[in-house]
Design a protein around this motif. Structure first.
Motif, PDB file in Angstrom:
ATOM      1  N   SER A  33       3.622  -0.384  -0.984  1.00 47.21           N
ATOM      2  CA  SER A  33       4.384  -0.058   0.220  1.00 47.21           C
ATOM      3  C   SER A  33       5.729   0.558  -0.131  1.00 47.21           C
ATOM      4  O   SER A  33       6.183   1.507   0.518  1.00 47.21           O
ATOM      5  CB  SER A  33       4.593  -1.325   1.061  1.00 47.21           C
ATOM      6  OG  SER A  33       3.360  -1.870   1.482  1.00 47.21           O
TER       7      SER A  33
ATOM      8  N   SER B 297       5.184   4.071  -1.137  1.00 43.95           N
ATOM      9  CA  SER B 297       4.966   4.898   0.044  1.00 43.95           C
ATOM     10  C   SER B 297       6.285   5.273   0.699  1.00 43.95           C
ATOM     11  O   SER B 297       6.514   6.429   1.055  1.00 43.95           O
ATOM     12  CB  SER B 297       4.082   4.153   1.055  1.00 43.95           C
ATOM     13  OG  SER B 297       3.945   4.895   2.245  1.00 43.95           O
TER      14      SER B 297
ATOM     15  N   GLY C  55      -1.585  -1.151  -0.250  1.00 45.01           N
ATOM     16  CA  GLY C  55      -0.219  -1.205   0.252  1.00 45.01           C
ATOM     17  C   GLY C  55       0.345   0.178   0.482  1.00 45.01           C
ATOM     18  O   GLY C  55       1.027   0.438   1.480  1.00 45.01           O
TER      19      GLY C  55
ATOM     20  N   SER D 124       1.251   1.544   4.453  1.00 45.12           N
ATOM     21  CA  SER D 124       2.605   1.954   4.815  1.00 45.12           C
ATOM     22  C   SER D 124       2.695   3.457   5.025  1.00 45.12           C
ATOM     23  O   SER D 124       3.571   3.929   5.743  1.00 45.12           O
ATOM     24  CB  SER D 124       3.585   1.534   3.721  1.00 45.12           C
ATOM     25  OG  SER D 124       3.617   0.127   3.608  1.00 45.12           O
TER      26      SER D 124
ATOM     27  N   ARG E  70      -2.145   1.006  11.636  1.00 46.15           N
ATOM     28  CA  ARG E  70      -2.454   0.390  10.352  1.00 46.15           C
ATOM     29  C   ARG E  70      -3.930   0.578  10.050  1.00 46.15           C
ATOM     30  O   ARG E  70      -4.768   0.477  10.948  1.00 46.15           O
ATOM     31  CB  ARG E  70      -2.100  -1.096  10.364  1.00 46.15           C
ATOM     32  CG  ARG E  70      -0.631  -1.392  10.631  1.00 46.15           C
ATOM     33  CD  ARG E  70       0.253  -0.781   9.579  1.00 46.15           C
ATOM     34  NE  ARG E  70       1.650  -1.160   9.754  1.00 46.15           N
ATOM     35  CZ  ARG E  70       2.673  -0.521   9.208  1.00 46.15           C
ATOM     36  NH1 ARG E  70       2.444   0.549   8.450  1.00 46.15           N
ATOM     37  NH2 ARG E  70       3.906  -0.923   9.389  1.00 46.15           N
TER      38      ARG E  70
END
Length: 224
Positions: free
Chosen positions: A72, A75, A124, A128, A139
């Motif tokens: 994440s 990202s 992850g 994100s 999501r």
């Protein structure tokens, strides 16, 4: 309120959700027996491991959680935005995700626990990367919040209140795509073992290539 969703969001969301469902079921079916596409259940397992003073599980599950977080963070670093808008660095992010999944496949094939960590990092990164569109959270690696949103919308509809049917339809597509990916991943794992990981690798790689080609050709998909 969203009244129309671009086709690239519908297709992209469905494809990425399918891939995530496939990756997650393969990880769950394999020797680690641990999810890679979401965090909540793993935090519960982490809490249980702490209560039992199961140090190997504490370190492994904790590392998997941190790997999802690391994806994440990557990202956020690469894309640097909260609202979904083509013309950014999504192509690079997808190529990195495909690379992480391929390395995970190689490690899983050797029964190396690092394969779990790279798969979690890839999820992850993907989760994100999608972020939001017109204020609606999108999501693609887990269904808890999405299912809650669907239930709330259906409840409002039953009460006679207006609902965003377009978003509800999109959420339904994501739900069934993730489920379908899980079915394909399960069949693939039972038939081919960890070689089934090449399915989501191919899907994400194809998505990256298609994105790169279309983003260079269509003016509305270029970075402003």
């Amino acid at each position: 309120m969203i009244t129309k969703l671009p086709l690239w969001i519908l297709i992209g969301g469905a494809v990425l959700a399918f891939s995530a469902g496939c990756v997650n079921i393969i990880a769950l079916s394999g020797f680690t027996n641990l999810s890679v596409s979401h965090v909540t259940g793993n935090v519960s397992l982490f809490s249980s491991a702490i209560a039992r003073f199961d140090w190997p599980a504490i370190f492994f599950i904790g590392a998997s959680l941190l790997s999802f977080l690391a994806g994440s963070i990557l990202s956020g670093y690469l894309i640097g935005q909260r609202s979904l808008k083509l013309g950014r660095r999504y192509g690079l992010a997808l190529f990195i995700e495909a690379s992480l999944l391929f390395c995970s496949f190689l490690l899983f094939f050797q029964h190396d626990y690092l394969g779990q960590l790279l798969a979690a990092m890839a999820c992850g990164l993907q989760n994100s990367m999608v972020a939001t569109y017109s204020g609606a959270v999108i999501r693609t690696t887990h269904l808890t919040g999405l299912t809650s949103d669907m239930g709330a919308a259906i409840g409002n509809w039953l009460a006679g209140r207006p609902v965003n049917k377009m978003m509800l339809g999109f959420q339904t597509i994501i739900w069934y795509s993730f489920c379908g990916g899980g079915v394909v991943g399960a069949f693939g794992y039972f038939a081919l073992g960890y070689t089934a990981m090449l399915i989501p690798v191919g899907i994400v790689l194809a998505a990256a290539l298609v994105y790169q080609i279309t983003s260079n050709r269509l003016p509305e998909m270029r970075e402003e």
